[in-house]
Design a protein around this motif. Structure first.
Motif, PDB file in Angstrom:
ATOM      1  N   SER A   1       0.859  -1.195   0.000  1.00 39.59           N
ATOM      2  CA  SER A   1       0.000   0.000   0.000  1.00 39.59           C
ATOM      3  C   SER A   1       0.888   1.234   0.000  1.00 39.59           C
ATOM      4  CB  SER A   1      -0.945   0.005   1.212  1.00 39.59           C
ATOM      5  OG  SER A   1      -0.208  -0.089   2.411  1.00 39.59           O
ATOM      6  N   LEU A   2       0.347   2.341  -0.528  1.00 38.50           N
ATOM      7  CA  LEU A   2       1.082   3.604  -0.640  1.00 38.50           C
ATOM      8  C   LEU A   2       0.232   4.750  -0.123  1.00 38.50           C
ATOM      9  CD1 LEU A   2       2.789   3.696  -4.162  1.00 38.50           C
ATOM     10  CD2 LEU A   2       3.932   3.791  -1.977  1.00 38.50           C
ATOM     11  N   GLU A   3       0.895   5.810   0.322  1.00 38.83           N
ATOM     12  CA  GLU A   3       0.204   7.021   0.746  1.00 38.83           C
ATOM     13  C   GLU A   3       1.021   8.230   0.306  1.00 38.83           C
ATOM     14  OE1 GLU A   3      -2.458   8.323   1.896  1.00 38.83           O
ATOM     15  OE2 GLU A   3      -1.574  10.268   2.237  1.00 38.83           O
ATOM     16  N   PHE A   4       0.345   9.172  -0.361  1.00 38.64           N
ATOM     17  CA  PHE A   4       0.999  10.412  -0.785  1.00 38.64           C
ATOM     18  C   PHE A   4       0.025  11.559  -0.563  1.00 38.64           C
ATOM     19  CE2 PHE A   4       1.690  13.602  -4.153  1.00 38.64           C
ATOM     20  CZ  PHE A   4       2.957  14.023  -3.788  1.00 38.64           C
ATOM     21  N   GLU A   5       0.445  12.541   0.194  1.00 37.07           N
ATOM     22  CA  GLU A   5      -0.387  13.714   0.489  1.00 37.07           C
ATOM     23  C   GLU A   5       0.144  14.903  -0.315  1.00 37.07           C
ATOM     24  OE1 GLU A   5      -3.080  16.272   1.613  1.00 37.07           O
ATOM     25  OE2 GLU A   5      -3.195  14.161   2.228  1.00 37.07           O
ATOM     26  N   THR A   6      -0.744  15.534  -1.096  1.00 35.79           N
ATOM     27  CA  THR A   6      -0.314  16.625  -1.974  1.00 35.79           C
ATOM     28  C   THR A   6       0.217  17.826  -1.197  1.00 35.79           C
ATOM     29  OG1 THR A   6      -2.608  17.381  -2.039  1.00 35.79           O
ATOM     30  CG2 THR A   6      -1.869  15.955  -3.829  1.00 35.79           C
ATOM     31  N   THR A   7      -0.230  18.002   0.042  1.00 31.77           N
ATOM     32  CA  THR A   7       0.263  19.132   0.836  1.00 31.77           C
ATOM     33  C   THR A   7       1.688  18.914   1.327  1.00 31.77           C
ATOM     34  OG1 THR A   7      -0.728  18.168   2.823  1.00 31.77           O
ATOM     35  CG2 THR A   7      -2.049  19.766   1.590  1.00 31.77           C
ATOM     36  N   MET A   8       2.167  17.660   1.276  1.00 30.49           N
ATOM     37  CA  MET A   8       3.547  17.342   1.657  1.00 30.49           C
ATOM     38  C   MET A   8       4.203  16.609   0.483  1.00 30.49           C
ATOM     39  SD  MET A   8       3.124  16.201   5.642  1.00 30.49           S
ATOM     40  CE  MET A   8       1.792  15.057   5.383  1.00 30.49           C
ATOM     41  N   PRO A   9       4.609  17.344  -0.568  1.00 32.29           N
ATOM     42  CA  PRO A   9       5.032  16.697  -1.816  1.00 32.29           C
ATOM     43  C   PRO A   9       6.313  15.878  -1.716  1.00 32.29           C
ATOM     44  CG  PRO A   9       5.407  19.072  -1.893  1.00 32.29           C
ATOM     45  CD  PRO A   9       4.642  18.804  -0.650  1.00 32.29           C
ATOM     46  N   THR A  10       7.125  16.117  -0.694  1.00 28.33           N
ATOM     47  CA  THR A  10       8.386  15.365  -0.591  1.00 28.33           C
ATOM     48  C   THR A  10       8.233  14.089   0.233  1.00 28.33           C
ATOM     49  OG1 THR A  10       9.060  16.629   1.359  1.00 28.33           O
ATOM     50  CG2 THR A  10       9.722  17.475  -0.806  1.00 28.33           C
ATOM     51  N   LYS A  11       7.173  13.996   1.012  1.00 31.45           N
ATOM     52  CA  LYS A  11       7.001  12.841   1.898  1.00 31.45           C
ATOM     53  C   LYS A  11       6.034  11.828   1.295  1.00 31.45           C
ATOM     54  CE  LYS A  11       7.845  15.063   6.372  1.00 31.45           C
ATOM     55  NZ  LYS A  11       7.269  15.311   7.716  1.00 31.45           N
ATOM     56  N   PHE A  12       6.297  10.573   1.552  1.00 28.56           N
ATOM     57  CA  PHE A  12       5.341   9.529   1.219  1.00 28.56           C
ATOM     58  C   PHE A  12       5.539   8.363   2.186  1.00 28.56           C
ATOM     59  CE2 PHE A  12       9.095   8.429  -1.177  1.00 28.56           C
ATOM     60  CZ  PHE A  12       9.150   7.039  -1.153  1.00 28.56           C
ATOM     61  N   MET A  13       4.540   7.496   2.270  1.00 24.02           N
ATOM     62  CA  MET A  13       4.577   6.373   3.206  1.00 24.02           C
ATOM     63  C   MET A  13       4.234   5.089   2.463  1.00 24.02           C
ATOM     64  SD  MET A  13       2.648   8.126   6.444  1.00 24.02           S
ATOM     65  CE  MET A  13       3.491   7.271   7.747  1.00 24.02           C
ATOM     66  N   VAL A  14       4.816   3.981   2.936  1.00 22.94           N
ATOM     67  CA  VAL A  14       4.624   2.686   2.295  1.00 22.94           C
ATOM     68  C   VAL A  14       4.196   1.678   3.363  1.00 22.94           C
ATOM     69  CG1 VAL A  14       5.658   0.896   0.852  1.00 22.94           C
ATOM     70  CG2 VAL A  14       6.485   3.252   0.682  1.00 22.94           C
ATOM     71  N   GLY A  15       3.103   0.947   3.100  1.00 21.60           N
ATOM     72  CA  GLY A  15       2.681  -0.154   3.969  1.00 21.60           C
ATOM     73  C   GLY A  15       3.217  -1.461   3.419  1.00 21.60           C
ATOM     74  N   THR A  16       3.785  -2.303   4.268  1.00 22.36           N
ATOM     75  CA  THR A  16       4.499  -3.493   3.806  1.00 22.36           C
ATOM     76  C   THR A  16       3.770  -4.780   4.192  1.00 22.36           C
ATOM     77  OG1 THR A  16       5.833  -3.647   5.836  1.00 22.36           O
ATOM     78  CG2 THR A  16       6.685  -2.265   4.040  1.00 22.36           C
ATOM     79  N   GLU A  17       4.218  -5.877   3.565  1.00 20.71           N
ATOM     80  CA  GLU A  17       3.677  -7.203   3.876  1.00 20.71           C
ATOM     81  C   GLU A  17       4.013  -7.629   5.292  1.00 20.71           C
ATOM     82  OE1 GLU A  17       3.461 -10.155   0.153  1.00 20.71           O
ATOM     83  OE2 GLU A  17       5.476  -9.465   0.593  1.00 20.71           O
ATOM     84  N   GLN A  18       5.121  -7.119   5.824  1.00 20.78           N
ATOM     85  CA  GLN A  18       5.596  -7.534   7.152  1.00 20.78           C
ATOM     86  C   GLN A  18       4.923  -6.783   8.285  1.00 20.78           C
ATOM     87  OE1 GLN A  18       7.471  -6.843   4.518  1.00 20.78           O
ATOM     88  NE2 GLN A  18       8.386  -8.826   4.059  1.00 20.78           N
ATOM     89  N   GLY A  19       3.943  -5.914   7.988  1.00 20.09           N
ATOM     90  CA  GLY A  19       3.208  -5.214   9.032  1.00 20.09           C
ATOM     91  C   GLY A  19       3.846  -3.925   9.492  1.00 20.09           C
ATOM     92  N   GLN A  20       4.841  -3.404   8.743  1.00 23.08           N
ATOM     93  CA  GLN A  20       5.490  -2.147   9.107  1.00 23.08           C
ATOM     94  C   GLN A  20       5.099  -1.056   8.129  1.00 23.08           C
ATOM     95  OE1 GLN A  20       9.728  -2.592   9.445  1.00 23.08           O
ATOM     96  NE2 GLN A  20       9.617  -4.331  10.822  1.00 23.08           N
ATOM     97  N   VAL A  21       5.069   0.170   8.639  1.00 26.20           N
ATOM     98  CA  VAL A  21       4.866   1.349   7.791  1.00 26.20           C
ATOM     99  C   VAL A  21       6.208   2.055   7.669  1.00 26.20           C
ATOM    100  CG1 VAL A  21       3.674   3.554   7.528  1.00 26.20           C
ATOM    101  CG2 VAL A  21       2.472   1.603   8.511  1.00 26.20           C
ATOM    102  N   VAL A  22       6.648   2.272   6.428  1.00 22.72           N
ATOM    103  CA  VAL A  22       7.941   2.917   6.180  1.00 22.72           C
ATOM    104  C   VAL A  22       7.672   4.353   5.745  1.00 22.72           C
ATOM    105  CG1 VAL A  22      10.108   2.816   4.918  1.00 22.72           C
ATOM    106  CG2 VAL A  22       8.888   0.702   5.456  1.00 22.72           C
TER     107      VAL A  22
END
Length: 589
Positions: free
Chosen positions: A322-343
């Motif tokens: 899974s992925l997350e990208f917020e337009t108000t924070m264009p340099t940051k993004f988050m990734v949800g992994t199979e191992q249960g961690q959010v990077v």
């Protein structure tokens, strides 16, 4: 025309002839009541009367013919030019316009229409015909009604072999269309006859899809371009990425090359906020996050390997789901992994190691959904295993809020775009849960059994009123949420802010307390080690210990030897006695 029927039976076969006549009622028998019979009367209460004779009924089913509608569009082009004028030639059109503008009829017509148009414009500016009166009263009324949701339409996979609706995307202009990606994520069950097609549906016509998308491999995810509603990108099961222009037909305009694509299914694609509106990035369980530009699909513009050790080793990479990208924070993004961690990542970091900022752990399974709160971007929602959790960026050790552990797996979730304290989750038993944290936090405000099979995907319209959820058998259900759940309540933002801040502060206090306890334990263990070393120093020297050990060893050996000598003497004396006894017996014989 008179109809005559002739009976061919004999008169005797018809039975007795009925002779009717009019006469008054006659009394044949009059039985007077007998008081002595009253003594034999026993009242029965209750009184059961079984009845075996019932009306015969038959059941019939009628299925009306399905009326299939077809939507057609037309493109208007500039016309009305005379035959001798070519609309493509700028000089000819300008010359013709000047000629028409000098005509007296044209000038009179414009002057006549100008005064009417001026009056309409002034009237429109004076009165706002779209003004809503008594907004506060409407909000209070909607808050009192019970939360509910009703089914508007159901879109079923047209193919015989049903596939899972793995991805949903709303049309950005007006949300009258819904793009659905279909694929079977169970590799062993995929048959050769299974269709690869995905569809774009008109939400008012569930009978027939408006358009068919034909990829080379089944689509796992699908996204409309928010800047250009004709363009879609899709992540395929074989790792490739394709993009479509709906004006150019069902075939993809271009696809990424296999050599530079993902090695696993592409589970998520998101459009980036850019001037051109052509940039996007993708994530897959092969451990890569790739950035692309649809103008150059031959290779990715950038690559990130999700190695938590920050060494860029693909063997140790975490699989992204899974992925997350917020337009108000264009340099940051988050990734949800199979191992249960959010990077949590920073795209503009100088080195690949610095791009991975931190990780959040707390789930026991793959993170199927990851989304920041539209009103409070520092707080984000994750859906995995049996729970949904709300996190704060400031706290990495644990989430600040979480739902109860459900009996079945959670498969997807998202925030409401209009209410900061409302989010939605789907479950494997076909249930949709609506959570209103201001109303209650332990249980969902509304639980709705959408279908019997597992729900897999979930997507909310931008106005928060319509919700689409896809199931394992390819059924996409369109639901309308009650006004109370899609209308911003009074003081809701302030209450939600206070709630998130309170929970964040509580977790910070608990985290500080745990840190103190860990430091105390560490200091105790260090003190224990120091005491052990002191005890060792105060004991005898190593030479004395060796000498004493040798002395004890030889004493034990000497004791064992003496013990063996005694046992041998005893056995010898016993043997001599037995020999004497046997000799005496022989002498007597």
């Amino acid at each position: 025309m008179e109809i005559v029927y002739v009976y061919t039976k004999k008169r005797s076969e018809f039975g007795r002839q009925c002779n009717f006549s009019d006469r008054p009622a006659e009394l044949h028998v009059d039985i007077l009541p007998d008081p002595s019979q009253m003594d034999n009367y026993i009242e029965r209460n209750p009184c059961d009367n079984p009845t075996q004779c019932a009306q015969e009924m038959s059941e019939h089913e009628v299925n009306t013919e399905r009326f299939q509608t077809e939507t057609r569009g037309i493109n208007h082009v500039e016309g009305g030019w005379p035959k001798d004028v070519n609309p493509q030639e700028m000089e000819q059109t300008i010359r013709y316009r000047k000629k028409v503008e000098k005509d007296e009829n044209y000038v009179n017509t414009v002057l006549q229409l100008g005064s009417l148009m001026e009056h309409c414009i002034k009237q429109n500016n004076a009165i706002d015909i779209y003004q809503q009166y008594f907004e506060e009263e409407e909000v209070s009324e909607s808050a009192e009604e019970q939360p509910s949701a009703k089914t508007i339409n159901v879109f079923r996979d047209p193919n015989e072999i049903k596939r899972t609706a793995t991805g949903l995307s709303w049309h950005p202009d007006g949300a009258k269309k819904l793009a659905v990606a279909y694929s079977s994520l169970e590799f062993q069950r995929a048959t050769k006859d299974m269709s690869f097609d995905s569809y774009i549906w008109d939400i008012e016509n569930p009978d027939k899809p408006e358009m068919t998308l034909k990829p080379v491999s089944p689509l796992v995810c699908l996204e409309y371009n928010p800047k250009d509603s004709h363009i879609l990108i899709g992540g395929c099961y074989n790792g490739q990425i394709a993009y479509w222009d709906t004006r150019k037909g069902s075939q993809p305009v271009e696809m990424s090359t296999i050599e530079h694509s993902h090695r696993d299914p592409v589970y998520k694609v998101i459009w980036l906020q850019s001037k051109t509106g052509t940039d996007y990035f993708s994530a897959s369980t092969d451990g890569n996050v790739l950035w692309w530009d649809i103008r150059k699909m031959s290779e990715p513009t950038e690559r990130l390997i999700l190695d938590p050790s920050k060494k860029g080793n693909l063997d140790n990479a975490l699989g992204a789901i899974s992925l997350e990208f917020e337009t108000t924070m264009p340099t940051k993004f988050m990734v949800g992994t199979e191992q249960g961690q959010v990077v949590s990542c920073n795209r503009k970091a100088k080195t690949p190691a610095e791009k991975i900022v931190c990780t959040y752990s707390g789930h026991h399974g793959p993170i199927y959904a990851l989304q920041r709160n539209p009103f409070f971007p520092k707080n984000f929602l994750t859906v995995a295993d049996w729970t949904a959790r709300i996190w704060s960026e400031e706290i990495k050790e644990s989430s600040i809020m979480w739902t109860k552990y459900h009996m079945t797996y959670l498969t997807d979730g998202c925030w409401s775009p209009v209410r900061p304290a409302v989010f939605f989750t789907t479950r494997m038993d076909g249930t949709l849960d609506v959570w209103d944290l201001l109303f209650k936090q332990n249980d969902p405000t509304l639980s709705l059994k959408v279908c019997d099979e597992s729900l897999y995907s979930l997507r909310l319209q931008d106005n928060g009123r319509f919700l689409a959820c896809g199931s394992q058998l390819g059924t996409t259900t369109l639901l309308e949420i009650s006004p109370g759940l899609c209308t911003l309540q009074r003081n809701e933002k302030a209450l939600a802010t206070a709630m998130f801040e309170r929970e964040t502060k509580r977790e910070k206090i608990l985290e500080a307390r745990h840190r103190e306890m860990r430091l105390k334990e560490r200091s105790r263990s260090e003190q224990g080690k120091e005491e052990e070393t002191k005890d060792v120093d105060t004991e005898e020297s190593s030479e004395d210990l060796v000498a004493r050990a040798e002395k004890e060893f030889f004493e034990v050996v000497e004791f064992e030897l003496k013990k063996r000598e005694r046992e041998e003497e005893k056995s010898q004396s016993k043997a001599d006695k037995e020999k004497e006894i046997s000799e005496e017996k022989e002498a007597q014989d």
